[in-house]
Design an enzyme around this catalytic site. Structure first.
Site, mmCIF file in Angstrom:
data_model
loop_
_atom_site.group_PDB
_atom_site.id
_atom_site.type_symbol
_atom_site.label_atom_id
_atom_site.label_comp_id
_atom_site.label_asym_id
_atom_site.label_seq_id
_atom_site.Cartn_x
_atom_site.Cartn_y
_atom_site.Cartn_z
ATOM 1 N N GLY A 11 0.826 -1.210 0.000
ATOM 2 C CA GLY A 11 0.000 0.000 0.000
ATOM 3 C C GLY A 11 0.857 1.255 0.000
ATOM 4 N N ASN A 33 -3.117 -8.202 0.158
ATOM 5 C CA ASN A 33 -4.090 -8.892 -0.695
ATOM 6 C C ASN A 33 -4.408 -8.084 -1.951
ATOM 7 O OD1 ASN A 33 -5.690 -6.847 0.278
ATOM 8 N ND2 ASN A 33 -7.339 -8.148 1.029
ATOM 9 N N VAL A 58 -4.835 -10.818 5.271
ATOM 10 C CA VAL A 58 -4.464 -11.077 6.674
ATOM 11 C C VAL A 58 -5.676 -11.187 7.602
ATOM 12 C CG1 VAL A 58 -2.149 -10.117 6.454
ATOM 13 C CG2 VAL A 58 -4.029 -8.622 7.196
ATOM 14 N N ILE A 62 -2.453 -16.040 9.345
ATOM 15 C CA ILE A 62 -1.206 -15.628 8.680
ATOM 16 C C ILE A 62 -0.104 -16.644 9.002
ATOM 17 C CG2 ILE A 62 0.450 -13.743 8.353
ATOM 18 C CD1 ILE A 62 -1.574 -11.877 9.809
ATOM 19 N N TYR A 146 -14.358 2.220 9.814
ATOM 20 C CA TYR A 146 -12.902 2.416 9.899
ATOM 21 C C TYR A 146 -12.518 2.817 11.324
ATOM 22 C CZ TYR A 146 -8.279 4.334 8.658
ATOM 23 O OH TYR A 146 -6.928 4.609 8.570
#
Ligand code: UDP
Length: 312
Positions: A11, A33, A58, A62, A146
């Site tokens: 990312g 991913n 994840v 993992i 979030y």
């Protein structure tokens, strides 16, 4: 030399973190991913012997063979448009993903760092935001997926610290920008730069009086690596305390790009924080860290990156 697992390593922040760790001689296992991350952020590292890329979600168990010295959990959508589009994955990676990453750290006897966020402060009623402020989050609003996932991840991290004596770090990251943001990321700095480069109107949500404090990615990474290397277990804000209104940001971007773009006003998203600015006293005192790159200079560097991308 340490062997470090970075979740979300492909990312925006994760890939800069991989660069920084490899540059100081650490070995990196990057797990992503590729939902919001991209191979193009890390493909320049594929030739390095100490870099390993694993495509994996994840939120599922993992598995990392061999020794691990640190687990840094950066996997999560981070732009409001992303977490509104994939709310359940956002909740899962913040909850199940954090649990799995903590479990990996515990099994390996590794240090753990969670990438938390200024969103834990919600629409803050204290300004600037010190780590001791508990926040004002709407759990059932669209941003709650979030914010609450990150609040849960902080709570889970402290539980592993207290009950399993895991050596943990919590970094609260404030609005960060720079190269490798996606052109369609949806966050304000990349939106404005792309719009200015294309000569389109800059989309201001609300009246543009809301504030944010923008940290250039290099400063952010330096701060969170300093936190990793410290022995501080309580949350630390890492962000740039220079606060701007969104209208001021629009002016700066238009000036830097030299664009003729005008402004187009749109509705303010639900629960959009009215103001945000980190109190970085703790980072200064504990880590000797503070940001160095002022907004105009950081925007110049970011514009250079977007100009270099195909299509601009
Ligand atoms: N924003 C805006 N225009 C855009 C994108 C965002 O005016 O094209 C505003 C948004 O409403 C918020 C601020 O810019 O007040 C920062 O938004 P961003 O999505 O970058 O991050 P946030 O801090 O809200 O998570």
């Amino acid at each position: 030399m340490a062997r470090v697992v970075v979740t979300g390593g492909a990312g925006f922040l994760g890939s800069h973190l991989c660069d920084s760790l490899l540059a100081r001689g650490d070995a990196v296992v990057c797990i992503d991913n590729l939902v919001t991350g991209s191979v193009s952020n890390v493909e320049h590292l594929f030739t390095q012997r100490e870099f390993q890329f694993v495509e994996h979600d994840v939120s599922e168990y993992i598995r990392v063979p061999g020794e691990v010295d640190a687990v840094l959990h950066f996997a999560s959508p981070a732009s409001p448009i992303d977490y509104l589009e994939i709310p359940i994955q956002t909740l899962k990676v913040g909850s199940l993903g954090t649990h799995n990453a903590l479990g990996l750290a515990k099994a390996k006897g590794a240090k753990f760092l969670i990438a938390s966020t200024s969103e834990v402060y919600g629409i803050p009623q204290v300004h600037p935001q010190h780590e001791s402020y508990w926040g004002n989050v709407n759990p059932v609003g669209p941003r709650g997926v979030y914010d609450e996932a990150k609040r849960f991840s902080e709570a889970m991290t402290m539980a592993y610290h207290r009950y399993h004596s895991l050596d943990t770090r919590i970094v609260r990251i404030f609005n960060t920008y720079g190269p490798r943001m996606r052109p369609g990321d949806g966050r304000v700095v990349s939106n404005f730069i792309v719009q200015a480069l294309k000569g389109r109107p800059l989309t201001i949500y609300g009246d543009g009086s809301q504030t944010r404090s923008f940290c250039y990615v290099d400063d952010e990474i330096r701060g969170l690596v300093a936190l990793l290397d410290s022995d501080e277990n309580d949350p630390v804000n890492i962000g740039n305390p220079d606060e701007f209104t969104i209208s001021q940001l629009a002016e700066i971007v238009v000036e830097v790009v030299g664009s003729a773009s005008g402004i187009e006003y749109h509705d303010l998203p639900v629960d959009d924080p009215t103001q945000r600015r980190p109190d970085i006293t703790r980072a200064r005192e504990i880590l000797g860290w503070e940001p160095k790159i002022e907004l105009r200079n950081g925007v110049e560097r970011t514009v250079e990156y977007f100009v270099g991308l195909a299509g601009f």
